[in-house]
Write a protein that holds these residues in place. Structure first.
Motif, PDB file in Angstrom:
ATOM      1  N   LEU A 159     -19.166   0.096   2.319  1.00 43.67           N
ATOM      2  CA  LEU A 159     -17.851  -0.400   2.701  1.00 43.67           C
ATOM      3  C   LEU A 159     -17.677  -1.804   2.151  1.00 43.67           C
ATOM      4  CD1 LEU A 159     -17.495   0.787   6.417  1.00 43.67           C
ATOM      5  CD2 LEU A 159     -16.913   2.000   4.315  1.00 43.67           C
ATOM      6  N   PHE A 160     -16.476  -2.057   1.641  1.00 41.75           N
ATOM      7  CA  PHE A 160     -16.171  -3.356   1.059  1.00 41.75           C
ATOM      8  C   PHE A 160     -15.575  -4.281   2.117  1.00 41.75           C
ATOM      9  CE2 PHE A 160     -16.019  -0.318  -2.397  1.00 41.75           C
ATOM     10  CZ  PHE A 160     -16.701  -0.965  -3.409  1.00 41.75           C
ATOM     11  N   THR A 161     -15.666  -5.580   1.859  1.00 41.74           N
ATOM     12  CA  THR A 161     -15.032  -6.549   2.743  1.00 41.74           C
ATOM     13  C   THR A 161     -13.524  -6.348   2.699  1.00 41.74           C
ATOM     14  OG1 THR A 161     -16.794  -8.157   2.353  1.00 41.74           O
ATOM     15  CG2 THR A 161     -14.719  -9.004   3.211  1.00 41.74           C
ATOM     16  N   GLY A 162     -12.914  -6.228   3.874  1.00 44.03           N
ATOM     17  CA  GLY A 162     -11.484  -5.968   3.963  1.00 44.03           C
ATOM     18  C   GLY A 162     -11.159  -5.398   5.327  1.00 44.03           C
ATOM     19  N   THR A 163     -10.422  -4.300   5.343  1.00 38.92           N
ATOM     20  CA  THR A 163     -10.100  -3.609   6.588  1.00 38.92           C
ATOM     21  C   THR A 163     -10.514  -2.154   6.461  1.00 38.92           C
ATOM     22  OG1 THR A 163      -7.881  -2.991   5.863  1.00 38.92           O
ATOM     23  CG2 THR A 163      -8.125  -5.137   6.946  1.00 38.92           C
ATOM     24  N   ASP A 190      -7.297  -0.128  -2.056  1.00 38.66           N
ATOM     25  CA  ASP A 190      -6.127  -0.856  -2.568  1.00 38.66           C
ATOM     26  C   ASP A 190      -5.463  -0.162  -3.755  1.00 38.66           C
ATOM     27  OD1 ASP A 190      -6.329  -2.928  -0.661  1.00 38.66           O
ATOM     28  OD2 ASP A 190      -7.858  -3.929  -1.855  1.00 38.66           O
ATOM     29  N   ASP A 191      -5.592   1.171  -3.800  1.00 40.06           N
ATOM     30  CA  ASP A 191      -4.903   1.945  -4.833  1.00 40.06           C
ATOM     31  C   ASP A 191      -3.447   2.112  -4.410  1.00 40.06           C
ATOM     32  OD1 ASP A 191      -3.883   3.819  -6.598  1.00 40.06           O
ATOM     33  OD2 ASP A 191      -5.727   5.007  -6.653  1.00 40.06           O
ATOM     34  N   PRO A 192      -2.493   1.595  -5.200  1.00 40.68           N
ATOM     35  CA  PRO A 192      -1.083   1.687  -4.796  1.00 40.68           C
ATOM     36  C   PRO A 192      -0.584   3.121  -4.681  1.00 40.68           C
ATOM     37  CG  PRO A 192      -1.297   0.908  -7.071  1.00 40.68           C
ATOM     38  CD  PRO A 192      -2.666   0.905  -6.481  1.00 40.68           C
ATOM     39  N   ALA A 193      -1.284   4.064  -5.323  1.00 40.61           N
ATOM     40  CA  ALA A 193      -0.856   5.465  -5.253  1.00 40.61           C
ATOM     41  C   ALA A 193      -1.165   6.088  -3.897  1.00 40.61           C
ATOM     42  CB  ALA A 193      -1.537   6.267  -6.364  1.00 40.61           C
ATOM     43  N   ILE A 194      -2.046   5.465  -3.122  1.00 35.77           N
ATOM     44  CA  ILE A 194      -2.418   6.003  -1.809  1.00 35.77           C
ATOM     45  C   ILE A 194      -1.654   5.224  -0.746  1.00 35.77           C
ATOM     46  CG2 ILE A 194      -4.324   6.361  -0.191  1.00 35.77           C
ATOM     47  CD1 ILE A 194      -6.164   6.638  -2.574  1.00 35.77           C
ATOM     48  N   THR A 195      -0.727   5.893  -0.099  1.00 31.31           N
ATOM     49  CA  THR A 195       0.140   5.237   0.872  1.00 31.31           C
ATOM     50  C   THR A 195      -0.575   5.038   2.199  1.00 31.31           C
ATOM     51  OG1 THR A 195       1.043   7.329   1.678  1.00 31.31           O
ATOM     52  CG2 THR A 195       2.142   6.302  -0.224  1.00 31.31           C
ATOM     53  N   ARG A 196       0.051   4.238   3.060  1.00 32.24           N
ATOM     54  CA  ARG A 196      -0.505   4.001   4.396  1.00 32.24           C
ATOM     55  C   ARG A 196      -0.542   5.301   5.202  1.00 32.24           C
ATOM     56  NH1 ARG A 196      -2.635  -0.484   7.332  1.00 32.24           N
ATOM     57  NH2 ARG A 196      -2.546   0.086   9.546  1.00 32.24           N
ATOM     58  N   ASP A 197       0.484   6.121   5.048  1.00 32.35           N
ATOM     59  CA  ASP A 197       0.502   7.403   5.768  1.00 32.35           C
ATOM     60  C   ASP A 197      -0.657   8.284   5.325  1.00 32.35           C
ATOM     61  OD1 ASP A 197       2.745   6.627   7.148  1.00 32.35           O
ATOM     62  OD2 ASP A 197       4.152   7.614   5.759  1.00 32.35           O
ATOM     63  N   THR A 198      -0.953   8.274   4.017  1.00 25.10           N
ATOM     64  CA  THR A 198      -2.076   9.069   3.500  1.00 25.10           C
ATOM     65  C   THR A 198      -3.392   8.586   4.092  1.00 25.10           C
ATOM     66  OG1 THR A 198      -0.879   9.406   1.415  1.00 25.10           O
ATOM     67  CG2 THR A 198      -3.250   9.846   1.410  1.00 25.10           C
ATOM     68  N   VAL A 199      -3.543   7.273   4.199  1.00 27.45           N
ATOM     69  CA  VAL A 199      -4.765   6.694   4.764  1.00 27.45           C
ATOM     70  C   VAL A 199      -4.946   7.129   6.214  1.00 27.45           C
ATOM     71  CG1 VAL A 199      -5.847   4.518   5.470  1.00 27.45           C
ATOM     72  CG2 VAL A 199      -4.810   4.712   3.213  1.00 27.45           C
ATOM     73  N   GLU A 200      -3.887   6.977   7.014  1.00 30.17           N
ATOM     74  CA  GLU A 200      -3.992   7.308   8.435  1.00 30.17           C
ATOM     75  C   GLU A 200      -4.223   8.801   8.639  1.00 30.17           C
ATOM     76  OE1 GLU A 200      -0.642   5.702  10.492  1.00 30.17           O
ATOM     77  OE2 GLU A 200      -1.066   3.621   9.906  1.00 30.17           O
ATOM     78  N   LYS A 218      -7.815  -4.072  16.371  1.00 32.05           N
ATOM     79  CA  LYS A 218      -6.755  -4.055  15.364  1.00 32.05           C
ATOM     80  C   LYS A 218      -6.568  -2.685  14.725  1.00 32.05           C
ATOM     81  CE  LYS A 218      -7.102  -8.963  14.232  1.00 32.05           C
ATOM     82  NZ  LYS A 218      -7.272  -9.975  13.163  1.00 32.05           N
ATOM     83  N   GLY A 219      -7.223  -1.677  15.291  1.00 33.79           N
ATOM     84  CA  GLY A 219      -7.028  -0.321  14.809  1.00 33.79           C
ATOM     85  C   GLY A 219      -7.381  -0.145  13.342  1.00 33.79           C
ATOM     86  N   TYR A 220      -6.421   0.393  12.590  1.00 34.97           N
ATOM     87  CA  TYR A 220      -6.664   0.649  11.166  1.00 34.97           C
ATOM     88  C   TYR A 220      -6.864  -0.644  10.368  1.00 34.97           C
ATOM     89  CZ  TYR A 220      -5.034   5.370  12.211  1.00 34.97           C
ATOM     90  OH  TYR A 220      -4.903   6.629  12.740  1.00 34.97           O
ATOM     91  N   ASP A 221      -6.384  -1.740  10.925  1.00 37.26           N
ATOM     92  CA  ASP A 221      -6.507  -3.031  10.237  1.00 37.26           C
ATOM     93  C   ASP A 221      -7.677  -3.853  10.762  1.00 37.26           C
ATOM     94  OD1 ASP A 221      -4.217  -2.698   8.549  1.00 37.26           O
ATOM     95  OD2 ASP A 221      -2.958  -3.032  10.307  1.00 37.26           O
ATOM     96  N   GLU A 222      -8.632  -3.202  11.412  1.00 38.55           N
ATOM     97  CA  GLU A 222      -9.827  -3.892  11.891  1.00 38.55           C
ATOM     98  C   GLU A 222     -10.629  -4.422  10.695  1.00 38.55           C
ATOM     99  OE1 GLU A 222     -12.589  -5.256  14.799  1.00 38.55           O
ATOM    100  OE2 GLU A 222     -10.522  -4.534  14.936  1.00 38.55           O
ATOM    101  N   PRO A 223     -10.992  -5.713  10.720  1.00 34.29           N
ATOM    102  CA  PRO A 223     -11.749  -6.278   9.580  1.00 34.29           C
ATOM    103  C   PRO A 223     -13.110  -5.602   9.405  1.00 34.29           C
ATOM    104  CG  PRO A 223     -10.846  -8.018  10.974  1.00 34.29           C
ATOM    105  CD  PRO A 223     -10.664  -6.737  11.725  1.00 34.29           C
ATOM    106  N   VAL A 224     -13.485  -5.432   8.154  1.00 28.76           N
ATOM    107  CA  VAL A 224     -14.808  -4.897   7.796  1.00 28.76           C
ATOM    108  C   VAL A 224     -15.548  -6.001   7.052  1.00 28.76           C
ATOM    109  CG1 VAL A 224     -16.065  -3.186   6.444  1.00 28.76           C
ATOM    110  CG2 VAL A 224     -13.979  -2.527   7.662  1.00 28.76           C
TER     111      VAL A 224
END
Length: 673
Positions: free
Chosen positions: A514-518, A526-536, A553-559
């Motif tokens: 897992l990379f540093t981020g969320t 961070d692929d623009p082709a993958i939307t937030r809905d697709t992620v969830e 922070k749910g889906y936006d929990e820091p990693v």
């Protein structure tokens, strides 16, 4: 192409900025070097100028001086023909000044007897009636010079201000261009790392790669920011000073010019010895970074097995070698830097004293005090840039060695990242008589042949080192086959770019990264082709939503730190969601359930069922219970496929698969191996 030329090519990207900076530097140096000439004029023309001829005029003027009812003016301030007017002189004898109301025939050694001044030059002797000047009378004769001294001082101050302004801007532009150059270089190096095949990193520790991007490029930055700036400044200073010396005295300027070839030979000799030490220093620094990186990554094992002392001893050994080479370079710098500069400076001043003291300060060939002052000033200034250049030789060598290491990395053959859009292939995979070795003649795969049709699940099992992961490495083209071929939908993957091949492939590793981020950014990368809905949706489908809802922070929990705040099962579910979001045609699961507990395994098994739908799936597994539903199981032993079939087929054969399964179930009969 040499390292120096390649570094120069990087500099050419900002040549306009560098040329402007060098032009400003030239102006700044010219303004600063005008100082001794102004000082010479102030001394010779205005401070000592009262010894030049004066003439007596009838009426007062702006530049005249009144002395005993008469008016006198220096001939150079008199615009008419001075030969028709009576001449007078003011001469200094020791610390006193005397007025002579007549011209002198020659100048030489001066002495005073009573009210007379005696001038002697060789066999010649002249006696002149003189009157000693009081302080007020002397100041009166200096009065016409005051305004010129003020003008020249103000002019010199103005030049210093101009020099300071241009120096500031040239330094700013040079450093800005240097930082831009290094920014581009680091981007190129990091981009090159993305282009290199995975096998490049097999024998190169991560710490050494980090050292190339950080330490080596920082050393090169010093080259552009400090070294080249000092060299350019020094060269312009030296040329300017030598030019000024030629205006003052050609013979002495020729003597001072000898310093140039001496410096050239000096630099060649220094580089001959320093380059070896700098190369070893950079190498040991990379080793230190590699060991530090490895120790941090393996700190749990080091402490658990009480290896702190041994690890410290290994580190200290490398550190001692680093210190030793640093010390040798320090000795070389101490021997060939300031000591030699001081030696050259002393030789130059001895030459100056001999020239002026032995020849020029005699009565026959007297030189003005202003010229003497200017020479001393310029000689002092001459050795300042020389010292600056010499002190930067060590940094120059470090930069060249670092440049060689960086360019060696940039010269590695890589593959450009492809932005082309490739249609999603079906996922029919064929291995046709594939043989492969990581090292020459040490084959880890031998004559591997099998087919995996679209939507099938193929499991690879076998003991450690049997070749399971190597098959997946070849399929991903982390390595290329030596014999045979691998095809997807009938197309040889060797004829596809690696980016196009992997566009529709996904992988889930035993230890997910897992990379540093969320959490969300780790799914989409961070692929623009993958939307937030697709992620969830992907996280919900793999069963990760229950634990995500418990996070602040749910889906936006820091990693952070590779997901160290999450459990192994949670990290694995995020990794599954990542693979699902990218919707690959071919999915590889490399020991994906090896490090999780039984409860989490049940969740992950459901996630696996979601992942595998409609995809060609390859599973590398040690837990044979997780692959019972696989369409095809390949049993490998020493790089060969020794058994193949479904779970039920292989259990009936009672071969190696049967033995492994029984061992794991705890019901292995005594006759089994």
């Amino acid at each position: 192409m040499s390292v120096g030329k390649r570094l120069f090519q990087y500099a050419l990207r900002y040549k306009k900025m560098i040329i402007i900076a060098l032009a400003m530097l030239t102006v700044a140096v010219s303004a600063e070097l005008t100082g001794p000439f102004i000082a010479k004029k102030m001394i010779d023309n205005h401070i000592l100028g009262i010894e030049k001829p004066w003439i007596q005029v009838e009426s007062p003027m702006e530049e005249t001086v009144e002395y005993k009812g008469n008016h006198y003016i220096r001939t150079e301030y008199f615009e008419e023909d001075a030969s028709e007017y009576p001449e007078a002189r003011i001469l200094q004898v020791k610390r006193d000044y005397y007025f002579i109301n007549e011209p002198i025939d020659f100048d030489g050694n001066r002495s005073v007897e009573g009210s007379s001044i005696i001038i002697e030059k060789g066999d010649q002797k002249a006696v002149y009636e003189a009157e000693e000047l009081s302080s007020d009378q002397l100041l009166a004769f200096y009065r016409p010079e005051v305004k010129w001294l003020i003008y020249l001082s103000a002019f010199y101050m103005g030049l210093l201000v101009v020099s300071a302004i241009f120096t500031y801007w040239q330094k700013y532009l040079l450093q800005k261009s240097a930082n831009r150059i290094i920014q581009n270089m680091r981007t190129d190096v990091f981009g090159q790392i993305q282009r290199l095949p995975v096998n490049y990193f097999d024998n190169l520790p991560a710490g050494k790669v980090v050292s190339r991007i950080t330490n080596d490029t920082e050393a090169i930055r010093e080259l552009y920011v400090t070294v080249l700036a000092q060299f350019f400044t020094g060269i312009i200073y030296i040329l300017g000073i030598l030019t000024a010396l030629f205006f003052l005295d050609v013979r002495l300027a020729m003597i001072c010019s000898v310093i140039i070839p001496i410096m050239f030979i000096w630099i060649i000799m220094y580089r001959k010895y320093a380059s070896k030490y700098n190369y070893l220093i950079r190498q040991r620094l990379s080793d230190l970074n590699a060991m530090i990186n490895e120790s941090i990554q393996g700190m749990t094992i080091i402490q658990a097995f009480r290896r702190q002392k041994q690890t410290t001893d290994e580190f200290e050994k490398i550190n001692e070698e680093y210190f030793s080479y640093r010390n040798k370079l320090l000795n070389l710098d101490a021997l060939m830097s300031h000591n030699l500069v001081n030696l050259l400076r002393n030789i130059a001043f001895v030459t100056l004293i001999w020239y002026f003291g032995g020849a020029s300060l005699t009565a026959t060939t007297a030189v003005s005090v202003g010229v003497l002052y200017a020479f001393v000033d310029y000689l002092n200034r001459l050795f300042q840039p020389i010292t600056g250049i010499v002190t930067q030789l060590a940094n120059l060598e470090q930069a060249l060695v670092s440049g060689e290491r960086v360019f060696r990395l940039l010269d590695r053959e890589g593959e450009d990242v492809s932005d082309t859009k490739v249609p999603r292939y079906k996922g029919n995979v064929v291995f046709d008589d594939v043989t492969f070795a990581y090292k020459e003649d040490e084959y880890v795969l031998k004559n591997i042949s099998f087919e995996a049709e679209q939507g099938q699940t193929v499991a690879l099992v076998g003991h450690t080192g049997s070749g399971k992961s190597s098959i997946m490495n070849l399929l991903f083209r982390f390595y290329d086959v030596e014999h045979g071929k691998i095809m997807i939908d009938g197309q040889d993957i060797q004829k596809m770019t690696r980016q196009d091949l992997r566009k529709h492939m996904g992988i889930v590793l035993q230890d997910p990264f897992l990379f540093t981020g969320t959490i969300a950014s780790n799914v989409s990368l961070d692929d623009p082709a993958i939307t937030r809905d697709t992620v969830e949706k992907a996280l919900r489908d793999v069963g990760a939503e229950p634990f995500i809802n418990q996070l602040p922070k749910g889906y936006d929990e820091p990693v952070i730190e590779k997901g160290s705040t999450l459990s192994a099962g949670q990290r694995q579910l995020i990794s599954f969601a990542r693979a699902l979001a990218y919707n690959p045609a071919i999915l590889i699961l490399d020991e994906a359930t090896a490090n999780i507990d039984t409860e989490t395994e049940a969740i992950i098994q459901k996630a696996l069922d979601v992942l595998k739908k409609g995809r060609t799936t390859f599973i590398i597994a040690h837990r044979l219970s997780t692959i019972k539903s696989a369409d095809q199981i390949l049993v490998l032993d020493r790089g060969r496929i020794v058994e193949r079939g479904s779970h039920d087929d292989l259990m009936e054969v009672k071969g190696k698969y049967y033995q492994m399964y029984q061992l794991q179930q705890g019901t292995k009969e005594s006759q089994a191996v």
